[in-house]
Design an enzyme around this catalytic site. Structure first.
Site, short mmCIF file in Angstrom:
data_model
loop_
_atom_site.label_atom_id
_atom_site.label_comp_id
_atom_site.label_asym_id
_atom_site.label_seq_id
_atom_site.Cartn_x
_atom_site.Cartn_y
_atom_site.Cartn_z
N GLY A 170 4.79 46.90 66.60
CA GLY A 170 5.09 47.49 65.30
C GLY A 170 4.44 46.68 64.23
N GLY A 171 4.84 46.92 63.00
CA GLY A 171 4.24 46.25 61.87
C GLY A 171 4.31 44.74 61.98
CB VAL B 268 8.48 43.73 71.56
CG1 VAL B 268 9.74 43.25 72.25
CG2 VAL B 268 8.69 43.78 70.06
CG ASP C 58 12.55 48.05 58.15
OD1 ASP C 58 12.59 49.20 57.67
OD2 ASP C 58 11.59 47.62 58.81
#
Ligand SMILES: *[C@@H]1O[C@H](CO)[C@@H](O)[C@H](O)[C@H]1NC(C)=O
Ligand SMILES: *[C@@H]1O[C@H](CO)[C@@H](O)[C@H](O)[C@H]1NC(C)=O
Ligand SMILES: *[C@@H]1O[C@H](CO)[C@@H](O)[C@H](O)[C@H]1NC(C)=O
Ligand SMILES: *[C@@H]1O[C@H](CO)[C@@H](O)[C@H](O)[C@H]1NC(C)=O
Ligand SMILES: *[C@@H]1O[C@H](CO)[C@@H](O)[C@H](O)[C@H]1NC(C)=O
Ligand SMILES: *[C@@H]1O[C@H](CO)[C@@H](O)[C@H](O)[C@H]1NC(C)=O
Ligand SMILES: *[C@@H]1O[C@H](CO)[C@@H](O)[C@H](O)[C@H]1NC(C)=O
Ligand SMILES: *[C@@H]1O[C@H](CO)[C@@H](O)[C@H](O)[C@H]1NC(C)=O
Length: 616
Positions: free
Chosen positions: A357-358, A362, A474
């Site tokens: 992701g940003g 992972v 977020d």
């Protein structure tokens, strides 16, 4: 052959002598004292062992285990099943080694030795989720708990509590003692690695329970740490076992009992502190030192040997090189070795990649020793600036514990790279379920509602129940992960910033995801708990409607999910916004009718108010 008989007699006498001298000197069935546990007949269960020097080691240094030790025979706590419980008193000396926070030690009185259904981690090997709080347990316990568990409303991560049938203590207080000279309260740290003594006294006439603690070699303070009134005649069974229970969590920890005494209807006999076994020596920096010392030494030795091995070793050294500054030593337990993470993910191979992701990628991994499944988030960063502050936050966030949060286990640093280590969530993130066309990933309303409630509970904890206010910043389905029981867990604290309660959050750069940002963020650019709640509102709509916050249309006029729902509400067609996959669910329809009813009654009330209150 002739010598055999006298020999065996001598042996027997010796054994008798040693068992008298060293083992429990039991003075009658209801008094005993153990100053060390060598040659004692104490019963052990689970991971508990007695070390050669006489230490009772309740947790053998393994993660996620339980250990129990019992006095072998049950004690008669009352004469007849219909009479009252006797007064009793207990004292014991324990030690919990740093740096790893353990799930503590409990002294208990229980009707049986069978703890096979008890669970480790926060249940301390005493109870489980179902039995916790059940009046049929007949368990009295005094817990020494170095972990703050929100489930049991623990007051902090270093407390002593009195437990009746439940790990939610009826009374608890920070570990410490009242100094006999000036009466001041002195804090004690449960995981200091120092031996400490605890006394538990029950007076049957007054139903008073006192718990007192002090460092070893300090006399029993006059003023108890805890004093509660509870009639144990309503709890303890006629015959009951006494002993200790302990458990470890994700991280191995070392819990010991050094000595123990008990007296029924009399004070607990004094433990001879001069005879107690010694606790192992503590060094929090062991692991890192070994690495730092052994690598140069190995290189030096190999230098003398062959050049090829030098090459291999240097390559290995570079491969596992970490950035480590002095200030990081205090974060000992939260700092992972890069080598362990490298091994766990087989060198960050692509086949272990579970998402990106940003903020980074992972990987799934399995720690070699504990076999614990972890998720390692690899974050690339260029500047060293602010790293200390950031790590401080990370370590602090590692102390957050809630069943609806993804547990942050620790971190590791390399040049240009930061690794955050979390519990692995086998069922992935929620967005996969909301937008997948595959039927087996479909979530029914009951599951969706359970997820919404879980995230609400996590947010309440972050905003109000922890010692600091944590703003997540977020909240969105891709940051909501599902554990193996499909419970929602809020993850990714990478963006969170901490604020002390009652302190105005400083203005920082706006972070978050378009579509979930509260409108006021555009003008005041300050994240607050309210802006989280706004994102949570969008999240609820998204889960219920099965639509992204920005409903894609042509570029000029993007349609926002909130506006779309609001529009339908005004038109009276609110139910048209619900995810079409949910429509034929009976449960959902019931709820829908209920909601609409309560909504219309609220609206009626509101319209009455509108006319009666001019300021409305
Ligand atoms: C610790 O105890 C557990 C449970 O009895 C056992 O399975 C494990 O092998 C023990 N570990 C060590 C290091 O002794
Ligand atoms: C309690 O039980 C004992 C024996 O079972 C009996 O002798 C005694 O009368 C009982 N006492 C009361 C107060 O019921
Ligand atoms: C211990 O309790 C469990 C149920 O909690 C039971 O299945 C088991 O048979 C018991 N073990 C013994 C030795 O009584
Ligand atoms: C308490 O435990 C008993 C015996 O195990 C069980 O029958 C009962 O349903 C439990 N009560 C609650 C409220 O869970
Ligand atoms: C003792 O510890 C508690 C909780 O950590 C803290 O609030 C308090 O200030 C400490 N007291 C002293 C005298 O250090
Ligand atoms: C508990 O402590 C109080 C205060 O020191 C004392 O008066 C009382 O006798 C104690 N009770 C027991 C059961 O030790
Ligand atoms: C405790 O409860 C028992 C009955 O369960 C009663 O006989 C006894 O008087 C009570 N003790 C006190 C101090 O109230
Ligand atoms: C969630 O995980 C559990 C355990 O890994 C698995 O049995 C279950 O099928 C998963 N559920 C979904 C919907 O993937």
């Amino acid at each position: 052959m002739f010598d055999m008989k006298p020999m065996s007699l001598v042996l027997r006498l010796m054994i008798l002598f040693f068992s008298l001298k060293l083992a429990a000197i039991t003075t009658g069935s209801d008094h005993f004292v153990f100053s060390g546990f060598s040659n004692s007949d104490i019963n052990l269960d689970g991971a508990a062992t007695v070390l050669p020097n006489g230490l009772l080691y309740l947790t053998n240094g393994t993660a996620m285990i339980r250990g129990h030790a019992f006095y072998p025979t049950p004690l008669r706590f009352r004469e007849f099943s219909n009479s009252t419980v006797h007064s009793f008193s207990v004292s014991f000396v324990f030690g919990i080694l740093p740096p790893y926070p353990s799930h503590g030690i409990a002294f208990f009185v229980a009707p049986s030795k069978n703890f096979s259904s008890a669970v480790a981690v926060q249940y301390m090997g005493l109870l489980n989720k179902q039995s916790n709080g059940n009046v049929t347990n007949h368990i009295f316990a005094v817990e020494l708990d170095p972990v703050q568990n929100s489930e049991f409303h623990d007051i902090n991560d270093n407390h002593v509590g009195i437990d009746i049938n439940s790990l939610q203590s009826m009374q608890s207080y920070s570990a410490g003692f009242y100094d006999g000279k000036n009466g001041n309260f002195e804090n004690l740290s449960l995981i200091s690695g120092a031996a400490m003594q605890v006394w538990v006294d029950y007076n049957a006439k007054t139903s008073e329970i006192n718990v007192t603690m002090a460092p070893l070699h300090v006399e029993k303070p006059v003023r108890p740490l805890l004093s509660a009134t509870y009639n144990l005649s309503t709890l303890i069974t006629e015959l009951a076992y006494v002993g200790f229970s302990s458990s470890t969590g994700k991280i191995k920890s070392q819990n010991y009992v050094l000595g123990w005494s008990f007296g029924m209807n009399s004070p607990a006999p004094a433990i001879d502190v001069t005879k107690l076994p010694r606790l192992p020596h503590v060094s929090t920096k062991d692991r890192s030192k070994i690495l730092e010392i052994s690598v140069p030494m190995a290189i030096a030795m190999v230098l003398i040997a062959t050049g090829t091995t030098i090459f291999l070793l240097v390559q290995r050294h570079l491969r596992y090189a970490e950035l480590r500054e002095d200030w990081e030593f205090e974060y000992g337990p939260h700092r992972f070795l890069y080598k362990d993470l490298f091994d766990a993910t087989q060198g960050f191979r692509d086949k272990h990649l579970v998402g990106s992701g940003g903020f980074g990628t992972v990987y799934k991994g399995v720690l070699r020793v504990s076999k614990l499944e972890i998720a390692v988030k690899r974050v690339l960063h260029s500047s060293q600036q602010g790293m200390k502050e950031f790590i401080m936050e990370i370590v602090s966030l590692g102390r957050l514990q809630h069943r609806n949060l993804v547990q942050l286990l620790g971190y590791c640093r390399r040049k240009g790279e930061l690794f955050l280590v979390y519990d692995y969530m086998p069922n992935g993130s929620l967005d996969k379920y909301l937008y997948s066309q595959e039927n087996n990933l479909y979530l029914g309303w009951a599951q969706r509602f359970h997820i919404i409630k879980g995230i609400a509970s996590a947010l309440l904890y972050l905003h109000e129940e922890w010692e600091k206010v944590v703003i997540h910043r977020d909240i969105k389905p891709s940051n909501v992960l599902l554990d193996n029981e499909m419970n929602a867990r809020l993850g990714d604290f990478g963006l969170a910033r901490l604020h002390d309660h009652n302190i105005e959050p400083q203005s920082t750069q706006v972070v978050g995801t378009i579509g979930y940002l509260a409108p006021e963020l555009a003008s005041i650019s300050k994240a607050t708990p309210h802006t989280d709640v706004f994102s949570f509102g969008i999240f609820i709509l998204e889960v219920t409607c099965g639509k992204k916050p920005i409903i894609e249309s042509n570029q000029e006029n993007q349609l926002m999910l909130v506006d779309w729902v609001l529009e339908h509400w005004h038109k009276g067609s609110l139910t048209d916004t619900v995810d079409t996959r949910l429509e034929d669910e009976e449960q959902f329809e019931n709820l829908q009718t209920k909601c609409l009813k309560s909504l219309s009654s609220k609206l009626e009330e509101a319209s009455v108010l509108e006319y009666s209150d001019p300021s409305f």
